[in-house]
Design an enzyme around this catalytic site. Structure first.
Site, PDB file in Angstrom:
ATOM      1  N   HIS A 294       0.819  -1.220   0.000  1.00 47.27           N
ATOM      2  CA  HIS A 294       0.000   0.000   0.000  1.00 47.27           C
ATOM      3  C   HIS A 294       0.850   1.266   0.000  1.00 47.27           C
ATOM      4  O   HIS A 294       0.308   2.372  -0.077  1.00 47.27           O
ATOM      5  CB  HIS A 294      -0.994  -0.003   1.165  1.00 47.27           C
ATOM      6  CG  HIS A 294      -0.416   0.276   2.512  1.00 47.27           C
ATOM      7  ND1 HIS A 294      -0.491   1.516   3.104  1.00 47.27           N
ATOM      8  CD2 HIS A 294       0.224  -0.522   3.401  1.00 47.27           C
ATOM      9  CE1 HIS A 294       0.078   1.472   4.299  1.00 47.27           C
ATOM     10  NE2 HIS A 294       0.530   0.253   4.505  1.00 47.27           N
TER      11      HIS A 294
ATOM     12  N   CYS B 119       1.845   5.000  12.409  1.00 49.23           N
ATOM     13  CA  CYS B 119       1.696   4.041  13.504  1.00 49.23           C
ATOM     14  C   CYS B 119       1.905   4.686  14.865  1.00 49.23           C
ATOM     15  O   CYS B 119       1.513   4.131  15.889  1.00 49.23           O
ATOM     16  CB  CYS B 119       2.679   2.880  13.331  1.00 49.23           C
ATOM     17  SG  CYS B 119       2.425   1.961  11.806  1.00 49.23           S
TER      18      CYS B 119
END
Length: 381
Positions: free
Chosen positions: A199, A323
Protein backbone atom coordinates in the site's frame (compact mmCIF):
# COMPACT_ATOMS: atom_id res chain seq x y z
CA UNK A 1 -7.50 18.44 -0.93
CA UNK A 2 -3.70 18.18 -1.15
CA UNK A 3 -2.34 14.91 0.22
CA UNK A 4 1.29 15.10 1.34
CA UNK A 5 1.25 12.02 3.60
CA UNK A 6 2.07 9.29 1.11
CA UNK A 7 4.48 7.53 3.47
CA UNK A 8 1.45 6.65 5.60
CA UNK A 9 -0.42 5.16 2.66
CA UNK A 10 -1.16 5.88 -0.99
CA UNK A 11 -4.24 6.13 -3.16
CA UNK A 12 -4.80 2.86 -5.00
CA UNK A 13 -4.26 3.09 -8.74
CA UNK A 14 -7.54 2.64 -10.67
CA UNK A 15 -5.98 -0.19 -12.67
CA UNK A 16 -4.95 -1.97 -9.46
CA UNK A 17 -8.38 -1.48 -7.89
CA UNK A 18 -10.05 -2.79 -11.05
CA UNK A 19 -7.91 -5.91 -11.07
CA UNK A 20 -8.63 -6.53 -7.40
CA UNK A 21 -12.36 -6.12 -8.08
CA UNK A 22 -12.26 -8.58 -10.98
CA UNK A 23 -10.44 -11.04 -8.77
CA UNK A 24 -13.21 -10.76 -6.16
CA UNK A 25 -16.13 -10.97 -8.60
CA UNK A 26 -14.87 -13.09 -11.49
CA UNK A 27 -11.68 -15.01 -10.75
CA UNK A 28 -12.58 -15.56 -7.09
CA UNK A 29 -11.44 -19.18 -6.90
CA UNK A 30 -9.02 -20.46 -4.29
CA UNK A 31 -5.69 -21.08 -6.05
CA UNK A 32 -5.12 -24.13 -3.83
CA UNK A 33 -8.24 -25.90 -5.17
CA UNK A 34 -7.94 -28.81 -7.61
CA UNK A 35 -10.24 -27.78 -10.50
CA UNK A 36 -9.37 -25.90 -13.66
CA UNK A 37 -10.76 -22.51 -12.71
CA UNK A 38 -8.57 -22.51 -9.62
CA UNK A 39 -5.57 -23.49 -11.70
CA UNK A 40 -5.96 -20.30 -13.75
CA UNK A 41 -5.85 -18.27 -10.53
CA UNK A 42 -2.78 -20.21 -9.41
CA UNK A 43 -1.06 -19.25 -12.67
CA UNK A 44 -1.76 -15.58 -11.90
CA UNK A 45 -0.33 -16.07 -8.42
CA UNK A 46 2.82 -17.61 -9.87
CA UNK A 47 3.17 -14.80 -12.41
CA UNK A 48 2.83 -12.16 -9.68
CA UNK A 49 5.46 -13.89 -7.56
CA UNK A 50 7.81 -14.19 -10.53
CA UNK A 51 7.48 -10.53 -11.43
CA UNK A 52 8.10 -9.36 -7.86
CA UNK A 53 11.17 -11.58 -7.76
CA UNK A 54 12.50 -10.02 -10.96
CA UNK A 55 12.30 -6.52 -9.43
CA UNK A 56 14.09 -7.74 -6.30
CA UNK A 57 16.74 -9.59 -8.36
CA UNK A 58 15.96 -12.87 -6.57
CA UNK A 59 14.37 -16.22 -7.40
CA UNK A 60 10.56 -16.65 -7.34
CA UNK A 61 10.80 -19.41 -4.74
CA UNK A 62 12.40 -16.87 -2.38
CA UNK A 63 9.37 -14.54 -2.46
CA UNK A 64 6.57 -15.03 0.09
CA UNK A 65 3.30 -13.11 0.26
CA UNK A 66 2.25 -11.81 3.68
CA UNK A 67 -0.41 -9.43 5.01
CA UNK A 68 1.95 -6.44 4.89
CA UNK A 69 5.16 -4.91 6.17
CA UNK A 70 4.41 -5.54 9.83
CA UNK A 71 3.91 -9.26 9.35
CA UNK A 72 6.96 -9.48 7.11
CA UNK A 73 9.07 -7.78 9.78
CA UNK A 74 7.64 -10.00 12.52
CA UNK A 75 8.44 -13.16 10.58
CA UNK A 76 11.93 -11.87 9.81
CA UNK A 77 12.68 -11.25 13.50
CA UNK A 78 10.81 -14.02 15.31
CA UNK A 79 11.38 -16.60 12.58
CA UNK A 80 15.13 -16.02 12.68
CA UNK A 81 15.39 -16.21 16.47
CA UNK A 82 13.20 -19.31 16.69
CA UNK A 83 15.44 -21.09 14.21
CA UNK A 84 18.70 -20.03 15.88
CA UNK A 85 20.51 -22.06 18.49
CA UNK A 86 22.40 -20.94 21.54
CA UNK A 87 22.75 -17.41 22.89
CA UNK A 88 21.09 -14.86 20.63
CA UNK A 89 22.39 -11.38 19.80
CA UNK A 90 20.62 -8.74 17.68
CA UNK A 91 22.09 -5.62 16.08
CA UNK A 92 19.61 -2.97 14.95
CA UNK A 93 19.18 0.83 15.05
CA UNK A 94 17.28 3.25 17.24
CA UNK A 95 15.44 4.68 14.22
CA UNK A 96 13.67 1.54 13.00
CA UNK A 97 9.93 1.54 12.37
CA UNK A 98 7.91 0.29 15.33
CA UNK A 99 7.19 -3.00 13.53
CA UNK A 100 10.92 -3.75 13.77
CA UNK A 101 11.95 -1.79 16.87
CA UNK A 102 9.15 -3.04 19.15
CA UNK A 103 9.21 -6.52 17.61
CA UNK A 104 12.90 -6.87 18.41
CA UNK A 105 12.31 -5.80 22.01
CA UNK A 106 9.51 -8.35 22.37
CA UNK A 107 11.53 -11.11 20.71
CA UNK A 108 14.60 -10.30 22.80
CA UNK A 109 12.54 -10.65 25.97
CA UNK A 110 11.04 -13.95 24.83
CA UNK A 111 14.36 -15.47 23.74
CA UNK A 112 16.64 -13.74 26.24
CA UNK A 113 18.55 -12.08 23.41
CA UNK A 114 20.99 -9.20 23.70
CA UNK A 115 20.03 -6.11 21.67
CA UNK A 116 22.76 -3.71 20.50
CA UNK A 117 22.14 -0.47 18.60
CA UNK A 118 24.39 0.50 15.70
CA UNK A 119 25.92 4.01 15.75
CA UNK A 120 24.12 6.61 13.65
CA UNK A 121 25.12 9.73 11.78
CA UNK A 122 23.19 12.97 12.24
CA UNK A 123 21.29 12.34 9.00
CA UNK A 124 19.76 9.13 10.39
CA UNK A 125 21.91 6.65 8.47
CA UNK A 126 24.15 4.02 9.99
CA UNK A 127 27.74 5.11 10.60
CA UNK A 128 29.42 2.63 8.26
CA UNK A 129 32.89 3.49 9.56
CA UNK A 130 31.89 2.45 13.08
CA UNK A 131 29.47 -0.37 12.30
CA UNK A 132 32.14 -2.99 12.94
CA UNK A 133 32.18 -1.92 16.60
CA UNK A 134 28.83 -3.66 17.22
CA UNK A 135 29.29 -6.67 14.90
CA UNK A 136 30.61 -9.89 16.44
CA UNK A 137 30.96 -13.48 15.24
CA UNK A 138 28.13 -14.55 17.58
CA UNK A 139 25.62 -12.00 16.21
CA UNK A 140 22.39 -13.79 15.24
CA UNK A 141 20.43 -11.09 13.41
CA UNK A 142 21.19 -7.66 11.96
CA UNK A 143 18.08 -5.61 11.11
CA UNK A 144 18.70 -2.21 9.52
CA UNK A 145 16.08 -0.39 7.48
CA UNK A 146 16.68 0.64 3.88
CA UNK A 147 14.91 4.04 3.93
CA UNK A 148 13.74 5.69 7.12
CA UNK A 149 10.00 6.35 7.10
CA UNK A 150 10.21 9.70 8.92
CA UNK A 151 13.44 11.21 7.64
CA UNK A 152 13.98 9.67 4.21
CA UNK A 153 17.51 8.63 5.23
CA UNK A 154 18.82 6.00 2.83
CA UNK A 155 21.20 3.32 4.10
CA UNK A 156 23.74 1.72 1.78
CA UNK A 157 22.76 -1.93 2.15
CA UNK A 158 25.67 -3.15 0.04
CA UNK A 159 28.24 -1.55 2.35
CA UNK A 160 26.38 -2.81 5.41
CA UNK A 161 26.27 -6.33 3.99
CA UNK A 162 30.00 -6.21 3.34
CA UNK A 163 30.67 -5.25 6.96
CA UNK A 164 28.38 -8.03 8.20
CA UNK A 165 30.09 -10.64 6.05
CA UNK A 166 33.46 -9.56 7.45
CA UNK A 167 32.70 -9.07 11.15
CA UNK A 168 29.51 -11.14 11.71
CA UNK A 169 29.61 -13.87 9.07
CA UNK A 170 27.03 -16.04 10.83
CA UNK A 171 24.42 -13.29 11.14
CA UNK A 172 21.21 -13.10 9.13
CA UNK A 173 20.82 -9.65 7.53
CA UNK A 174 17.28 -8.25 7.40
CA UNK A 175 16.20 -4.89 6.03
CA UNK A 176 12.82 -3.20 6.26
CA UNK A 177 12.35 -2.02 2.68
CA UNK A 178 8.81 -0.71 3.08
CA UNK A 179 9.73 2.92 2.24
CA UNK A 180 12.42 1.95 -0.25
CA UNK A 181 10.95 -0.59 -2.66
CA UNK A 182 10.33 1.07 -6.05
CA UNK A 183 11.36 4.44 -4.55
CA UNK A 184 15.14 3.96 -4.62
CA UNK A 185 17.29 2.01 -7.02
CA UNK A 186 18.56 -1.42 -6.05
CA UNK A 187 20.53 -3.40 -8.64
CA UNK A 188 20.91 -6.58 -6.61
CA UNK A 189 19.72 -7.99 -3.31
CA UNK A 190 22.40 -7.71 -0.61
CA UNK A 191 20.13 -8.90 2.24
CA UNK A 192 19.00 -12.30 3.49
CA UNK A 193 15.53 -10.98 4.35
CA UNK A 194 13.74 -7.96 2.89
CA UNK A 195 10.27 -6.65 3.77
CA UNK A 196 7.79 -4.88 1.48
CA UNK A 197 4.33 -3.35 1.97
CA UNK A 198 2.24 -2.85 -1.15
CA UNK A 199 0.00 0.00 0.00
CA UNK A 200 3.06 2.26 -0.09
CA UNK A 201 3.11 2.10 -3.92
CA UNK A 202 -0.56 2.57 -4.84
CA UNK A 203 -1.69 -1.00 -4.27
CA UNK A 204 -4.38 -2.27 -1.86
CA UNK A 205 -3.74 -2.54 1.87
CA UNK A 206 -3.36 -5.95 3.49
CA UNK A 207 -0.66 -7.39 1.25
CA UNK A 208 3.11 -7.48 1.55
CA UNK A 209 6.17 -9.50 0.64
CA UNK A 210 9.01 -11.06 2.54
CA UNK A 211 12.07 -12.07 0.57
CA UNK A 212 13.90 -14.98 2.22
CA UNK A 213 17.24 -16.03 0.80
CA UNK A 214 17.38 -19.75 0.10
CA UNK A 215 19.37 -21.64 2.71
CA UNK A 216 19.03 -19.24 5.64
CA UNK A 217 17.39 -20.50 8.82
CA UNK A 218 13.96 -19.01 9.47
CA UNK A 219 11.05 -20.91 10.97
CA UNK A 220 8.44 -18.88 9.11
CA UNK A 221 5.11 -17.51 10.23
CA UNK A 222 1.67 -18.87 10.98
CA UNK A 223 0.83 -22.55 10.74
CA UNK A 224 -2.17 -23.85 8.83
CA UNK A 225 -2.97 -25.25 5.42
CA UNK A 226 0.58 -25.10 4.08
CA UNK A 227 0.27 -22.20 1.66
CA UNK A 228 3.45 -20.36 0.62
CA UNK A 229 5.28 -23.71 0.76
CA UNK A 230 4.31 -24.03 4.43
CA UNK A 231 6.35 -20.94 5.31
CA UNK A 232 3.31 -18.72 5.91
CA UNK A 233 -0.03 -20.53 5.84
CA UNK A 234 -3.35 -18.89 5.02
CA UNK A 235 -5.57 -18.69 1.96
CA UNK A 236 -3.86 -16.52 -0.62
CA UNK A 237 -5.29 -12.98 -0.66
CA UNK A 238 -5.65 -12.97 -4.42
CA UNK A 239 -7.48 -9.62 -4.86
CA UNK A 240 -4.71 -7.83 -2.95
CA UNK A 241 -1.92 -9.86 -4.56
CA UNK A 242 -3.15 -9.15 -8.08
CA UNK A 243 -3.87 -5.50 -7.30
CA UNK A 244 -0.34 -5.27 -5.96
CA UNK A 245 1.03 -6.95 -9.07
CA UNK A 246 -0.67 -4.42 -11.32
CA UNK A 247 0.49 -1.44 -9.25
CA UNK A 248 4.02 -2.85 -9.16
CA UNK A 249 4.15 -3.23 -12.93
CA UNK A 250 2.87 0.29 -13.55
CA UNK A 251 5.24 1.84 -11.00
CA UNK A 252 8.24 -0.08 -12.31
CA UNK A 253 7.52 1.05 -15.88
CA UNK A 254 7.65 4.72 -14.77
CA UNK A 255 10.40 4.54 -12.14
CA UNK A 256 12.84 7.11 -13.53
CA UNK A 257 10.11 9.59 -14.47
CA UNK A 258 8.27 9.24 -11.16
CA UNK A 259 11.40 9.52 -9.03
CA UNK A 260 12.25 12.78 -10.78
CA UNK A 261 8.68 14.03 -10.34
CA UNK A 262 8.65 13.39 -6.59
CA UNK A 263 12.08 14.93 -6.11
CA UNK A 264 10.99 18.05 -7.99
CA UNK A 265 8.04 18.50 -5.62
CA UNK A 266 10.27 17.87 -2.62
CA UNK A 267 12.86 20.41 -3.75
CA UNK A 268 10.23 23.04 -4.57
CA UNK A 269 8.62 22.67 -1.16
CA UNK A 270 12.00 22.75 0.58
CA UNK A 271 13.11 25.92 -1.18
CA UNK A 272 9.83 27.67 -0.46
CA UNK A 273 9.62 26.74 3.21
CA UNK A 274 13.27 27.20 4.18
CA UNK A 275 12.95 30.79 2.97
CA UNK A 276 10.91 31.30 6.15
CA UNK A 277 12.79 32.08 9.37
CA UNK A 278 13.65 29.23 11.76
CA UNK A 279 12.74 26.37 9.44
CA UNK A 280 15.27 23.54 9.67
CA UNK A 281 15.82 20.36 7.68
CA UNK A 282 15.85 17.12 9.67
CA UNK A 283 17.73 14.12 8.29
CA UNK A 284 19.62 13.78 5.03
CA UNK A 285 20.37 16.43 2.42
CA UNK A 286 17.98 16.76 -0.51
CA UNK A 287 20.47 14.96 -2.74
CA UNK A 288 21.20 11.98 -0.50
CA UNK A 289 17.72 11.34 0.87
CA UNK A 290 14.91 9.34 -0.74
CA UNK A 291 12.93 11.36 -3.30
CA UNK A 292 9.58 11.18 -1.51
CA UNK A 293 10.19 12.26 2.12
CA UNK A 294 10.94 15.71 3.55
CA UNK A 295 11.10 16.39 7.30
CA UNK A 296 11.21 20.01 8.45
CA UNK A 297 11.06 21.68 11.84
CA UNK A 298 9.15 24.92 12.30
CA UNK A 299 10.75 26.25 15.47
CA UNK A 300 8.28 28.05 17.72
CA UNK A 301 5.30 26.03 16.48
CA UNK A 302 3.98 22.74 17.79
CA UNK A 303 3.89 20.22 14.95
CA UNK A 304 0.56 18.75 15.99
CA UNK A 305 -1.07 22.18 16.09
CA UNK A 306 0.29 23.03 12.64
CA UNK A 307 -0.89 19.67 11.31
CA UNK A 308 -4.48 20.39 12.37
CA UNK A 309 -4.29 23.98 11.12
CA UNK A 310 -3.30 22.63 7.70
CA UNK A 311 -6.02 20.01 7.88
CA UNK A 312 -8.57 22.82 8.22
CA UNK A 313 -7.22 24.09 4.90
CA UNK A 314 -7.57 20.66 3.25
CA UNK A 315 -3.85 19.87 3.41
CA UNK A 316 -2.88 16.56 4.95
CA UNK A 317 0.61 15.99 6.40
CA UNK A 318 1.99 14.19 9.46
CA UNK A 319 4.27 14.64 12.43
CA UNK A 320 5.87 11.24 11.90
CA UNK A 321 4.95 7.61 11.38
CA UNK A 322 1.21 6.93 11.07
CA UNK A 323 1.70 4.04 13.50
CA UNK A 324 2.83 6.54 16.15
CA UNK A 325 0.45 9.38 15.27
CA UNK A 326 -1.72 8.92 18.38
CA UNK A 327 1.13 8.28 20.81
CA UNK A 328 2.03 11.08 23.16
CA UNK A 329 5.61 11.91 24.09
CA UNK A 330 9.09 12.12 22.65
CA UNK A 331 9.70 11.33 18.98
CA UNK A 332 12.08 8.36 19.19
CA UNK A 333 13.42 8.82 15.66
CA UNK A 334 14.31 12.49 16.00
CA UNK A 335 15.71 11.99 19.50
CA UNK A 336 18.02 9.25 18.21
CA UNK A 337 19.74 11.71 15.86
CA UNK A 338 20.00 14.45 18.47
CA UNK A 339 16.91 16.52 17.62
CA UNK A 340 15.05 17.50 20.78
CA UNK A 341 13.26 20.43 22.39
CA UNK A 342 11.57 23.06 20.23
CA UNK A 343 13.01 21.61 17.04
CA UNK A 344 11.50 18.20 17.76
CA UNK A 345 8.19 19.73 18.84
CA UNK A 346 7.91 21.60 15.55
CA UNK A 347 8.69 18.73 13.17
CA UNK A 348 6.44 17.95 10.21
CA UNK A 349 6.88 15.15 7.67
CA UNK A 350 5.81 15.81 4.09
CA UNK A 351 5.76 12.76 1.83
CA UNK A 352 4.98 12.65 -1.85
CA UNK A 353 3.73 10.41 -4.62
CA UNK A 354 4.27 10.66 -8.39
CA UNK A 355 0.93 12.44 -8.81
CA UNK A 356 1.79 15.40 -6.59
CA UNK A 357 2.84 18.54 -8.48
CA UNK A 358 5.14 21.55 -7.97
CA UNK A 359 2.00 23.69 -8.09
CA UNK A 360 0.70 21.81 -5.06
CA UNK A 361 4.02 22.46 -3.33
CA UNK A 362 3.58 26.18 -3.98
CA UNK A 363 0.01 26.13 -2.67
CA UNK A 364 1.05 24.25 0.48
CA UNK A 365 3.95 26.64 1.02
CA UNK A 366 1.64 29.65 1.00
CA UNK A 367 -0.69 28.12 3.57
CA UNK A 368 2.15 26.87 5.78
CA UNK A 369 3.79 30.32 5.77
CA UNK A 370 0.50 31.93 6.75
CA UNK A 371 -0.23 29.43 9.51
CA UNK A 372 3.31 29.41 10.92
CA UNK A 373 3.30 33.19 11.18
CA UNK A 374 -0.07 33.12 12.91
CA UNK A 375 0.83 30.33 15.33
CA UNK A 376 4.15 31.88 16.26
CA UNK A 377 2.44 35.19 16.96
CA UNK A 378 -0.22 33.48 19.07
CA UNK A 379 2.35 31.43 20.98
CA UNK A 380 4.42 34.51 21.87
CA UNK A 381 1.39 35.98 23.56
Amino acid sequence: MIYFDNSATTRVLPEAADRALRSMTEGYFNPAAAYGAAFSVEKELTAARTYAASLLHVRPEEVYFTSGGTESNNIAVFGTLRAARGKKRIVTTAVEHASVYDTILAAAKQYDAEVVYAPLLRDGTVDIERLHEVLTPDTTLVSIMHVNNELGSRNDLEQIASKIHTYAPNAVFHSDGVQAFLKVRMDWMPCDLYSISSHKFHAPKGIGILYVRSGIKNSGGQIGGGQEKGFRSGTSNMPAILGSDTAMRIYASHTQEWHASMRAVKERLYRNLTALPDVLLNGPTLETGAPHILNLSFVGVRGEVLLHALEQKQILVSTGSACSAKKIGKNRILHAIGIDGARQDGAIRFSFCPFNTPEEADAVSEVVAEQVQLLRKYRRR
